[in-house]
Design an enzyme around this catalytic site. Structure first.
Site, PDB file in Angstrom:
ATOM      1  N   GLU A   1      -6.120 -10.857  -0.874  1.00 28.93           N
ATOM      2  CA  GLU A   1      -6.834 -10.639   0.399  1.00 28.93           C
ATOM      3  C   GLU A   1      -8.355 -10.501   0.201  1.00 28.93           C
ATOM      4  O   GLU A   1      -9.016  -9.740   0.876  1.00 28.93           O
ATOM      5  CB  GLU A   1      -6.321  -9.353   1.091  1.00 28.93           C
TER       6      GLU A   1
ATOM      7  N   GLU B   1       0.796  -1.237   0.000  1.00 36.52           N
ATOM      8  CA  GLU B   1       0.000   0.000   0.000  1.00 36.52           C
ATOM      9  C   GLU B   1       0.827   1.286   0.000  1.00 36.52           C
ATOM     10  O   GLU B   1       0.663   2.174   0.822  1.00 36.52           O
ATOM     11  CB  GLU B   1      -0.944  -0.007   1.220  1.00 36.52           C
TER      12      GLU B   1
HETATM   13  O1  G3I Z   1      -3.961  -9.549  19.120  1.00 36.12           O
HETATM   14  C1  G3I Z   1      -3.045  -8.514  19.466  1.00 36.12           C
HETATM   15  C2  G3I Z   1      -3.022  -8.342  20.957  1.00 36.12           C
HETATM   16  O2  G3I Z   1      -2.469  -9.507  21.557  1.00 36.12           O
HETATM   17  C3  G3I Z   1      -2.171  -7.148  21.295  1.00 36.12           C
HETATM   18  O3  G3I Z   1      -2.211  -6.913  22.673  1.00 36.12           O
HETATM   19  C4  G3I Z   1      -2.697  -5.921  20.532  1.00 36.12           C
HETATM   20  C5  G3I Z   1      -1.857  -4.692  20.809  1.00 36.12           C
HETATM   21  O4  G3I Z   1      -0.614  -4.829  20.158  1.00 36.12           O
HETATM   22  O5  G3I Z   1      -2.625  -6.172  19.130  1.00 36.12           O
HETATM   23  C6  G3I Z   1      -3.466  -7.246  18.786  1.00 36.12           C
HETATM   24  O6  G3I Z   1      -3.280  -7.424  17.414  1.00 36.12           O
HETATM   25  C7  G3I Z   1      -4.100  -6.660  16.566  1.00 36.12           C
HETATM   26  C8  G3I Z   1      -4.429  -7.623  15.441  1.00 36.12           C
HETATM   27  O7  G3I Z   1      -5.036  -6.949  14.342  1.00 36.12           O
HETATM   28  C9  G3I Z   1      -5.374  -8.699  15.975  1.00 36.12           C
HETATM   29  O8  G3I Z   1      -5.788  -9.481  14.930  1.00 36.12           O
HETATM   30  C10 G3I Z   1      -3.292  -5.459  16.069  1.00 36.12           C
HETATM   31  O9  G3I Z   1      -3.175  -4.514  17.128  1.00 36.12           O
HETATM   32  C11 G3I Z   1      -4.020  -4.832  14.899  1.00 36.12           C
HETATM   33  O10 G3I Z   1      -3.212  -3.783  14.351  1.00 36.12           O
HETATM   34  C12 G3I Z   1      -4.213  -5.894  13.828  1.00 36.12           C
HETATM   35  O11 G3I Z   1      -4.897  -5.311  12.741  1.00 36.12           O
HETATM   36  C13 G3I Z   1      -4.597  -5.905  11.482  1.00 36.12           C
HETATM   37  C14 G3I Z   1      -4.465  -4.776  10.483  1.00 36.12           C
HETATM   38  O12 G3I Z   1      -4.221  -5.305   9.168  1.00 36.12           O
HETATM   39  C15 G3I Z   1      -3.297  -3.902  10.868  1.00 36.12           C
HETATM   40  O13 G3I Z   1      -3.383  -2.767  10.088  1.00 36.12           O
HETATM   41  C16 G3I Z   1      -5.747  -6.816  11.076  1.00 36.12           C
HETATM   42  O14 G3I Z   1      -5.751  -7.963  11.918  1.00 36.12           O
HETATM   43  C17 G3I Z   1      -5.556  -7.257   9.626  1.00 36.12           C
HETATM   44  O15 G3I Z   1      -6.723  -7.941   9.181  1.00 36.12           O
HETATM   45  C18 G3I Z   1      -5.323  -6.067   8.699  1.00 36.12           C
HETATM   46  O16 G3I Z   1      -5.019  -6.589   7.439  1.00 36.12           O
HETATM   47  C19 G3I Z   1      -4.724  -5.608   6.430  1.00 36.12           C
HETATM   48  C20 G3I Z   1      -3.543  -6.139   5.624  1.00 36.12           C
HETATM   49  O17 G3I Z   1      -2.446  -6.286   6.488  1.00 36.12           O
HETATM   50  C21 G3I Z   1      -3.234  -5.188   4.469  1.00 36.12           C
HETATM   51  N1  G3I Z   1      -4.437  -5.001   3.637  1.00 36.12           N
HETATM   52  C22 G3I Z   1      -5.588  -4.491   4.371  1.00 36.12           C
HETATM   53  C23 G3I Z   1      -5.944  -5.461   5.499  1.00 36.12           C
HETATM   54  C24 G3I Z   1      -7.151  -4.981   6.241  1.00 36.12           C
HETATM   55  O18 G3I Z   1      -6.863  -3.769   6.889  1.00 36.12           O
END
Ligand code: G3I
Length: 328
Positions: free
Chosen positions: A248, A136
């Site tokens: 995705e 991105e």
């Molecule tokens: O689970 C942890 C937790 O243990 C921890 O305490 C907390 C704080 O660090 O983080 C938690 O993880 C979160 C994770 O999702 C849980 O699944 C992250 O903070 C959070 O940032 C993360 O978000 C992910 C996001 O990308 C980050 O921008 C999403 O899961 C994921 O589905 C999303 O995927 C993105 C692709 O990478 C790029 N394309 C778009 C897509 C959707 O946004």
């Protein structure tokens, strides 16, 4: 528990020479239904968030690979190919807070970029052979129609060259790895995919080691993507000598979720799978398998039910339509 003997998506897809993938979230790997839905249907895995810079390196100089290792081990155990994702992404969710605060000179930033790429790729050199090197990097200013490289952590400190630098560094660490550029809202021929096409074409001309393009394909069921335009877009990247993958896909539904919207969703899933098959894409990958584990409700308020199994892991019409398209 009797396992249904009917084949999963990956078995039917393998006859068509296309990999079927899914993101994997380590936090759910202790759930039997989640594990078996992944094992039954997919032969390509993308860690959903475990390889994010902010997750791997929450404090300066200290990498914690525990969660990423879990996803990698699970994928390897079940003979899934792995696409490492993302090495370089400017999203504020991806840049560790300790790093975001750093005042860095251009050379200091370049050194940190190199250190991160080398640290992560070296750890998985024998397990991960596909990497989303840059995720991105193009803005999505459809309003102005002016598409250019996003400003952001690496752009502001290194300049636009950070994209080429990242790919060259990744290629030095693992000359055999397939290096991907991945982005969203660039599925059809549009201003953004044109801008990415120009960017990548220019970089390839300079000899940048870019091998593949990931179309994320995060859709909504009320949108109408033109399969012909998606096909033409894929083919123009392939004409540059690049592999292309759907990386995705999900199709979120604006609530209330109705039969009609689920039908449209199913049509969109199978329509894009047919495009992937017609254009011989590397893979057709989803951003989740069950509505019980999806980023959508959190990130897109008012939307839900974007995936192919429902919250009880029952196949939705979307799943059936994918099977149908694969059996054609
Ligand atoms: O689970 C942890 C937790 O243990 C921890 O305490 C907390 C704080 O660090 O983080 C938690 O993880 C979160 C994770 O999702 C849980 O699944 C992250 O903070 C959070 O940032 C993360 O978000 C992910 C996001 O990308 C980050 O921008 C999403 O899961 C994921 O589905 C999303 O995927 C993105 C692709 O990478 C790029 N394309 C778009 C897509 C959707 O946004």
């Amino acid at each position: 528990m009797c396992m249904s003997t009917s084949m999963g998506l990956k078995d039917i897809a393998s006859r068509k020479g296309i990999a079927v993938g899914c993101c994997i979230n380590d936090a759910h790997l202790n759930e039997g239904k989640y594990r078996s839905a992944l094992v039954r249907n997919f032969n390509l895995a993308t860690p959903e968030y475990e390889l994010m810079h902010s997750q791997l390196c929450p404090t300066r100089g200290k990498y914690d690979f525990e969660n990423a290792d879990k996803v990698v081990a699970f994928a390897l155990k079940h003979k899934m190919r792995i696409r490492g994702h993302p090495l370089v992404w400017q999203s504020r969710l991806n840049i560790p807070s300790w790093l975001a605060r750093q005042k860095l000179s251009r050379s200091e930033a370049a050194k940190l970029l190199k250190d991160h790429i080398m640290t992560v790729m070296k750890r998985y050199k024998n397990e991960i052979h596909d990497w989303v090197v840059v995720n991105e990097a193009m803005n999505d200013d459809f309003k102005s129609g002016k598409f250019k490289l996003r400003k952001g952590f690496w752009f502001n400190r290194i300049g636009p060259r950070y994209v080429e630098m990242a790919f060259r560094l990744a290629h030095i660490v693992d000359p055999k790895a397939t290096l991907w550029y991945n982005d969203y809202s660039m599925d059809e021929i549009n201003g953004k995919s044109d801008a990415v096409y120009r960017l990548i074409k220019g970089l390839l001309k300079k000899g940048a080691p870019i091998h593949a393009i990931g179309l994320q394909m995060h859709l909504a069921s009320h949108w109408n993507l033109d399969p012909k335009s998606v096909e033409a877009n894929i083919r123009r990247f392939q004409k540059l000598g690049l592999k292309v993958g759907i990386t995705e896909m999900d199709v979120r539904i604006r609530k209330p979720v109705t039969k009609k919207k689920l039908k449209k969703q199913a049509k969109m899933y199978s329509g894009m799978l047919r495009v992937a098959l017609n254009t011989r894409c590397e893979d057709f990958s989803l951003w989740g398998v069950t509505d019980a584990v999806s980023w959508i409700p959190e990130s897109h308020k008012g939307y839900d039910a974007g995936l192919i199994l429902d919250k009880k892991y029952r196949p939705k019409l979307a799943y059936e339509n994918l099977v149908e398209a694969l059996n054609e």
